[in-house]
Design an enzyme around this catalytic site. Structure first.
Site, PDB file in Angstrom:
ATOM      1  N   HIS A   1       0.817  -1.215   0.000  1.00 54.00           N
ATOM      2  CA  HIS A   1       0.000   0.000   0.000  1.00 54.00           C
ATOM      3  C   HIS A   1       0.850   1.265   0.000  1.00 54.00           C
ATOM      4  CE1 HIS A   1      -3.868   1.787   0.029  1.00 54.00           C
ATOM      5  NE2 HIS A   1      -4.487   0.809   0.669  1.00 54.00           N
TER       6      HIS A   1
ATOM      7  N   ASP B   1      -2.382   3.396  -4.141  1.00 54.08           N
ATOM      8  CA  ASP B   1      -3.640   3.294  -3.402  1.00 54.08           C
ATOM      9  C   ASP B   1      -4.558   2.280  -4.075  1.00 54.08           C
ATOM     10  OD1 ASP B   1      -2.861   5.246  -1.536  1.00 54.08           O
ATOM     11  OD2 ASP B   1      -3.490   6.852  -2.888  1.00 54.08           O
TER      12      ASP B   1
END
Length: 475
Positions: free
Chosen positions: A446, A450
């Site tokens: 992450h 995104d």
């Protein structure tokens, strides 16, 4: 007059510091040629056949099959004839997974320390360390030396290595050990090496790190020992290690399995991963593959088609072909796709890497997958074929499962998982039909992107699976 030369486990490259003896290729009394493989060992990367730089008669072997030896430990001794030109053997050493001549030889230790680059010392010379002759394991049962000097028994108290002199070099078995010490502010000059000739091993640095935290645990540990000792009738008699489980079996985490365990643990510690998934209708992809294989030429594998889809998707979403430099706090976006794929073998899970997968077509990918898979099964993959991946494709559908949330292959940023393709009810063109359905999952770091980017990548992959013609845009 014959001389007995000792051959030690050489530097195997890739920062490897130890290896396990899998199979001896020679017996005591065998005549070996220069650079002939004499033993097969397993490292954390692959299986390796180690060549001996001397030609002559094997007089002793050190280490049973299954034993783990550090770099620089004795492997065998060879009785060679008196050299006519002053040379001894080829002088070649194993660097990576092949031999190199002395001109390209890497220095393993600094001045004042014993050589561990695969060049043996003559037993009995003045500069030979005592343990090189007396502390090595005895030869394999039934294989007594046939010539050479008699090995004298080890002394009751072996010589103790001392820390390096204040102004001299520090003998360290590999750059990785030096980096481990540097990252944790460990002064190597204060350590006593447990390796050959006082060589500092990784275990020595790790022991020093554990010693730092020992005082904080002393009170609690003493309480546990006292309580256990009292229950047994003798205070403080409890062992320091955890008790073995009743009827349990302990399996050492070493070799390939140990390397995989370390890598997965590091991935879980460092990478904040997330997973998204989608079901896709793979009917048209399967039909396209059938049509391809109906024409003359090499057969195309399903994995190759999925790999081709992956490289096309990474061209659209390059964020997922990245790595994170934690020290510099930077995301490094890579311009080449080296595609890893998970392969289950008898020795554990390995991830061979297809170099420059973005430049290959389906036929080339099929051939390379087949070659690497066979090498994985036979244990002949080289370190270069197991490292350097930038993205991993995991086809866990071969195990008969639909979905998974895999662990990202550190230091990569993402992994695409593919489940089994099975007939399922599916709404196709407004009507309920039986279609070939597959579940696709993407686990990603992450930090590099995104959910929107990850979702876009996975949706593009699913679109290509459902409509292979979409790939024509990128051909």
């Amino acid at each position: 007059m014959a001389q007995v030369l000792e051959f030690k486990l050489p530097d195997l490259g890739e920062g490897l510091t130890e290896a396990e003896i899998v199979r001896w290729l020679v017996q005591v009394g065998d005549v070996v040629a220069v650079d002939q493989p004499v033993v097969e060992v397993e490292t954390a990367k692959a299986m390796v056949e180690v060549p001996c730089p001397y030609g002559g008669v094997v007089t002793a072997r050190f280490g049973e099959e299954g034993a783990e030896l550090p770099v620089g430990a004795p492997l065998l001794t060879v009785a060679v004839g008196e050299p006519e030109d002053g040379t001894e053997g080829s002088g070649n050493v194993l660097v990576g997974y092949g031999t190199q001549a002395p001109a390209a030889r890497r220095r393993r230790l600094r001045a004042g320390t014993a050589a561990v680059d695969g060049q043996a010392r003559r037993p009995g010379t003045a500069d030979a360390a005592p343990h090189a002759r007396v502390a090595a394991p005895p030869p394999t049962a039934g294989t007594a030396p046939v010539s050479g000097p008699t090995v004298t028994p080890a002394p009751a108290s072996p010589p103790t290595a001392t820390p390096a002199a204040a102004g001299g070099p520090v003998p360290v078995i590999s750059p990785l050990v030096r980096k481990l010490a540097r990252d944790n502010d460990v002064d190597l000059r204060q350590l006593t090496g447990s390796g050959p000739d006082g060589l500092i091993l990784r275990a020595d640095v790790e022991n020093a790190l554990r010693t730092r935290t020992a005082p904080a645990d002393t009170a609690a540990g003493q309480a546990v020992r006292t309580s256990a000792g009292t229950a047994g009738g003798q205070a403080g008699a409890a062992p320091a290690t955890a008790p073995r489980a009743e009827g349990g079996v302990r399996i050492p985490l070493k070799g390939v399995r140990g390397a995989v365990a370390d890598k997965l643990s590091r991935s879980r510690r460092e990478i904040p991963d997330a997973t998204c998934w989608v079901d896709a209708d793979a009917t048209e992809l399967m039909r396209a593959r059938t049509a391809m294989n109906a024409t003359p030429g090499p057969k195309i594998s399903l994995l190759a088609l999925l790999a081709r889809i992956c490289t096309a998707a990474l061209a659209r979403f390059p964020e997922l072909n990245s790595t994170v430099d934690t020290e510099a706090r930077e995301i490094v976006r890579l311009d080449r796709v080296h595609l890893g794929f998970a392969a289950q073998t008898d020795r554990g899970l390995v991830v061979p890497v297809v170099r420059d997968a973005h430049t290959r077509d389906a036929e080339s990918l099929t051939a390379e997958f087949a070659r690497l898979t066979e090498a994985a099964r036979t244990g002949t993959l080289t370190p270069g074929e197991l490292t350097g991946g930038t993205f991993t494709l995991n086809n866990y559908g071969v195990f008969g499962v639909d979905g998974s949330t895999p662990i990202v292959n550190h230091p990569e940023a993402a992994m695409l998982g593919v489940g089994r393709i099975v007939p399922k009810p599916w709404v196709h063109e407004g009507e309920l039909a039986v279609r070939q359905v597959v579940q696709l999952s993407l686990t990603f770091d992450h930090r590099v992107c995104d959910g929107g980017t990850a979702g876009g990548f996975l949706r593009y992959v699913a679109d290509c699976v459902e409509q292979p013609a979409v790939l024509l845009r990128t051909l």
